[in-house]
Write a protein that holds these residues in place. Structure first.
Motif, PDB file in Angstrom:
ATOM      1  N   LEU A  62      -3.763   2.297 -12.083  1.00 24.64           N
ATOM      2  CA  LEU A  62      -2.841   1.298 -12.617  1.00 24.64           C
ATOM      3  C   LEU A  62      -3.610   0.096 -13.158  1.00 24.64           C
ATOM      4  N   ALA A  63      -4.695  -0.281 -12.473  1.00 21.90           N
ATOM      5  CA  ALA A  63      -5.532  -1.386 -12.948  1.00 21.90           C
ATOM      6  C   ALA A  63      -6.181  -1.031 -14.291  1.00 21.90           C
ATOM      7  N   PHE A  64      -6.597   0.237 -14.433  1.00 24.49           N
ATOM      8  CA  PHE A  64      -7.187   0.699 -15.695  1.00 24.49           C
ATOM      9  C   PHE A  64      -6.136   0.664 -16.811  1.00 24.49           C
ATOM     10  N   LEU A  65      -4.908   1.063 -16.464  1.00 27.95           N
ATOM     11  CA  LEU A  65      -3.819   0.969 -17.442  1.00 27.95           C
ATOM     12  C   LEU A  65      -3.595  -0.481 -17.861  1.00 27.95           C
ATOM     13  N   ALA A  66      -3.586  -1.380 -16.885  1.00 33.28           N
ATOM     14  CA  ALA A  66      -3.388  -2.798 -17.182  1.00 33.28           C
ATOM     15  C   ALA A  66      -4.506  -3.326 -18.074  1.00 33.28           C
ATOM     16  N   GLU A  67      -5.733  -2.941 -17.757  1.00 36.53           N
ATOM     17  CA  GLU A  67      -6.871  -3.367 -18.568  1.00 36.53           C
ATOM     18  C   GLU A  67      -6.736  -2.853 -20.004  1.00 36.53           C
ATOM     19  N   THR A  68      -6.299  -1.595 -20.129  1.00 29.68           N
ATOM     20  CA  THR A  68      -6.089  -1.022 -21.460  1.00 29.68           C
ATOM     21  C   THR A  68      -5.062  -1.821 -22.242  1.00 29.68           C
ATOM     22  N   ALA A  69      -4.064  -2.361 -21.535  1.00 32.73           N
ATOM     23  CA  ALA A  69      -3.014  -3.153 -22.179  1.00 32.73           C
ATOM     24  C   ALA A  69      -3.420  -4.614 -22.361  1.00 32.73           C
ATOM     25  N   GLY A  70      -4.627  -4.977 -21.954  1.00 34.24           N
ATOM     26  CA  GLY A  70      -5.091  -6.341 -22.122  1.00 34.24           C
ATOM     27  C   GLY A  70      -4.673  -7.288 -21.024  1.00 34.24           C
ATOM     28  N   VAL A  71      -4.410  -6.761 -19.838  1.00 33.02           N
ATOM     29  CA  VAL A  71      -3.948  -7.577 -18.718  1.00 33.02           C
ATOM     30  C   VAL A  71      -5.055  -7.690 -17.669  1.00 33.02           C
ATOM     31  N   GLU A  72      -5.245  -8.887 -17.143  1.00 34.85           N
ATOM     32  CA  GLU A  72      -6.224  -9.118 -16.084  1.00 34.85           C
ATOM     33  C   GLU A  72      -5.531  -9.043 -14.724  1.00 34.85           C
ATOM     34  N   VAL A  73      -6.020  -8.195 -13.852  1.00 36.62           N
ATOM     35  CA  VAL A  73      -5.449  -8.045 -12.513  1.00 36.62           C
ATOM     36  C   VAL A  73      -6.112  -9.050 -11.575  1.00 36.62           C
ATOM     37  N   VAL A  74      -5.301  -9.889 -10.929  1.00 44.72           N
ATOM     38  CA  VAL A  74      -5.834 -10.924 -10.033  1.00 44.72           C
ATOM     39  C   VAL A  74      -5.614 -10.597  -8.560  1.00 44.72           C
ATOM     40  N   LYS A  75      -4.739  -9.629  -8.267  1.00 44.44           N
ATOM     41  CA  LYS A  75      -4.463  -9.312  -6.863  1.00 44.44           C
ATOM     42  C   LYS A  75      -3.795  -7.949  -6.763  1.00 44.44           C
ATOM     43  N   ARG A  76      -4.068  -7.263  -5.662  1.00 43.93           N
ATOM     44  CA  ARG A  76      -3.389  -6.010  -5.337  1.00 43.93           C
ATOM     45  C   ARG A  76      -2.651  -6.184  -4.014  1.00 43.93           C
ATOM     46  N   VAL A  77      -1.454  -5.671  -3.965  1.00 38.82           N
ATOM     47  CA  VAL A  77      -0.636  -5.780  -2.756  1.00 38.82           C
ATOM     48  C   VAL A  77      -0.136  -4.390  -2.382  1.00 38.82           C
ATOM     49  N   THR A  78      -0.293  -4.010  -1.120  1.00 34.22           N
ATOM     50  CA  THR A  78       0.244  -2.737  -0.642  1.00 34.22           C
ATOM     51  C   THR A  78       1.095  -2.980   0.598  1.00 34.22           C
ATOM     52  N   GLN A  79       2.008  -2.052   0.851  1.00 32.15           N
ATOM     53  CA  GLN A  79       2.846  -2.136   2.045  1.00 32.15           C
ATOM     54  C   GLN A  79       3.121  -0.731   2.560  1.00 32.15           C
ATOM     55  N   ARG A  80       3.179  -0.603   3.877  1.00 33.91           N
ATOM     56  CA  ARG A  80       3.500   0.680   4.502  1.00 33.91           C
ATOM     57  C   ARG A  80       5.012   0.768   4.701  1.00 33.91           C
ATOM     58  N   LEU A  81       5.613   1.753   4.068  1.00 35.25           N
ATOM     59  CA  LEU A  81       7.045   2.009   4.217  1.00 35.25           C
ATOM     60  C   LEU A  81       7.263   3.516   4.229  1.00 35.25           C
ATOM     61  N   ASP A  82       8.302   3.948   4.923  1.00 35.01           N
ATOM     62  CA  ASP A  82       8.621   5.373   4.897  1.00 35.01           C
ATOM     63  C   ASP A  82       8.979   5.822   3.484  1.00 35.01           C
ATOM     64  N   GLN A  83       9.672   4.963   2.762  1.00 31.99           N
ATOM     65  CA  GLN A  83      10.053   5.217   1.376  1.00 31.99           C
ATOM     66  C   GLN A  83      10.338   3.882   0.707  1.00 31.99           C
ATOM     67  N   PRO A  84      10.339   3.829  -0.629  1.00 31.67           N
ATOM     68  CA  PRO A  84      10.601   2.564  -1.314  1.00 31.67           C
ATOM     69  C   PRO A  84      11.967   1.991  -0.947  1.00 31.67           C
ATOM     70  N   ASN A  85      12.028   0.679  -0.781  1.00 32.43           N
ATOM     71  CA  ASN A  85      13.297   0.001  -0.528  1.00 32.43           C
ATOM     72  C   ASN A  85      14.187   0.154  -1.758  1.00 32.43           C
ATOM     73  N   SER A  86      15.397   0.638  -1.571  1.00 32.68           N
ATOM     74  CA  SER A  86      16.282   0.925  -2.708  1.00 32.68           C
ATOM     75  C   SER A  86      16.719  -0.332  -3.442  1.00 32.68           C
ATOM     76  N   VAL A  87      16.566  -1.497  -2.798  1.00 36.61           N
ATOM     77  CA  VAL A  87      17.024  -2.755  -3.402  1.00 36.61           C
ATOM     78  C   VAL A  87      15.876  -3.533  -4.049  1.00 36.61           C
ATOM     79  N   THR A  88      14.736  -3.609  -3.352  1.00 32.74           N
ATOM     80  CA  THR A  88      13.633  -4.433  -3.855  1.00 32.74           C
ATOM     81  C   THR A  88      12.289  -3.691  -3.853  1.00 32.74           C
ATOM     82  N   TYR A  89      12.289  -2.373  -3.698  1.00 29.97           N
ATOM     83  CA  TYR A  89      11.076  -1.540  -3.668  1.00 29.97           C
ATOM     84  C   TYR A  89      10.234  -1.838  -2.443  1.00 29.97           C
TER      85      TYR A  89
END
Length: 421
Positions: free
Chosen positions: A38-65
């Motif tokens: 995803l960072a490589f995709l962002a770089e290809t689109a000309g976007v600088e990534v300043v932070k990565r955030v991860t979270q442990r969930l059984d599945q994505p939250n249906s309201v806010t991911y």
């Protein structure tokens, strides 16, 4: 309404935060690999990534991911960065978001929200050069935006009074201007999509005519994951100057060249690369472009052997080929970038089992790849390593296919006789 109001705008040079989930089906290592991509995709689109955030969930939250706490954490980070004079322009999520998720996340963070699908669509829009590619990308964008239209009109919801019970939004009776505009825009988009499909049908008919006019030649197609070196290899074999760059989706339009190896001519095509979580709408829109793959007699599946997850990339390509109806064709696996292959040497006192990362290239070649025999080859397109061996293999395969497919082609029989003499 003008098209530009619906099509996702080209991503400008700005900063972004990436967000991914660690789930039961996707461990931390896999999530980090996806975020690297995803960072490589962002770089290809000309976007600088300043932070990565991860979270442990059984599945994505249906309201806010992500969960509410993680969303608050993102909001605080964005606010603190803004206070320090470093503007975070967007947050990019590694999975496709629903209309509800997009609306709620935008409302909470107050910045531009993209998901992997919309980012890929942005890159495709930036890369599209020909009328065919532009039409296919535009159609894919509309397909993506259509179910998400309502979030574009949330600023009009308060005007949508009704005469039903409660008189609120969604009640039976008079419809507010927001809902009326939504229906109008949906109709405009559907009409535009119909027009784009008609254009693609016309382009497809032209391409069918072009393919029929190519004569009795075996067709070979380069396929593979994005950024594995297909265009570099195409330039090497066809002596052409196709755009090749160390970025994702450098090639969108299918390029076909006539290649001659030892007086034996055949057609070689280079197509758009595949990727994990490739948007279904994009695959559907590009089916006419991928006709070159479906109609090919032989597929050269190019693999970046230096990538730590190349085996999964092979599976992604195989699945995509099956999705477009190109499974079951003769395939030669070309393990490219052997010059970039590295391995981690285990310490003498490390008694844990060796993994793929601990194998030398020579040892790796003796694994399941050894059973493929002539169905695989190890090359470096950049260093031109084993290219002569590739040409010999191509000559042998194409010659055999030509005799079987066009047994009465006198010109090629004469070519073969001269060569064997």
């Amino acid at each position: 309404m003008a098209m530009k109001e619906f099509v996702i705008s080209e991503v400008e040079a700005e900063t972004a935060v990436l967000v991914g989930l660690i789930t039961k089906l996707q461990d931390e290592r896999k999530t980090n690999e996806y975020l690297d991509e995803l960072a490589f995709l962002a770089e290809t689109a000309g976007v600088e990534v300043v932070k990565r955030v991860t979270q442990r969930l059984d599945q994505p939250n249906s309201v806010t991911y992500v969960g509410k706490g993680k969303l608050d954490e993102l909001k605080t980070f964005i606010h603190d960065e803004d206070e320090a004079g470093r503007i975070v322009g967007m947050v990019i999520f590694d999975d496709e978001l629903s209309a509800k998720q997009l609306r709620n996340i935008e409302g909470a963070l107050q910045v531009k929200i993209l998901d992997r699908t919309s980012l890929i669509l942005d890159i495709f829009a930036m890369r599209a050069q020909t009328a065919n590619a532009k039409t296919q990308v535009e159609l894919a964008q509309y397909r993506y935006m259509l179910p998400r239209l309502q979030r574009l009109w949330t600023h009009l919801e308060r005007q949508g009074g009704g005469s039903g019970a409660g008189g609120g939004k969604g009640s039976v009776g008079l419809r507010g201007p927001g809902e009326t505009q939504l229906e109008m825009d949906r109709r405009i988009i559907l009409n535009r999509m119909t027009l784009l499909k008609e254009r693609l049908n016309e382009i497809d008919k032209q391409k069918v005519t072009q393919r029929k006019g190519r004569g009795r030649l075996i067709r070979v197609a380069l396929v593979g994951y994005t950024n594995v070196g297909k265009s570099t290899l195409m330039n090497l074999l066809a002596k052409s100057d196709i755009f090749a760059e160390n970025k994702l989706f450098a090639t969108l339009d299918t390029t076909v060249r006539k290649v001659i190896i030892e007086n034996l001519p055949f057609l070689l095509s280079d197509t758009v690369g595949f990727i994990r979580k490739l948007p279904t709408d994009l695959v559907d829109s590009f089916k006419s472009t991928l006709d070159e793959v479906r109609e090919a007699d032989l597929l050269l599946h190019v693999v970046d052997i230096s990538h730590p997850d190349f085996e999964e990339q092979i599976q992604v390509v195989d699945k995509t080929l099956a999705d477009i109806g190109a499974a079951g064709k003769p395939v030669i696996l070309l393990f490219n970038k052997i010059d970039a292959y590295t391995y981690v040497k285990k310490a003498d006192d490390d008694l844990t089992p060796r993994t793929k990362e601990n194998l030398t290239l020579e040892e790796l070649m003796q694994t399941w790849m050894a059973k493929l025999q002539e169905k695989c080859l190890f090359i470096s397109a950049r260093q031109k390593t084993n290219i002569d061996a590739l040409k010999e293999l191509l000559y042998k395969q194409v010659k055999q296919m030509h005799v079987q497919k066009y047994p009465y082609n006198d010109f090629l029989y004469q070519t073969f006789d001269e060569e064997e003499a």
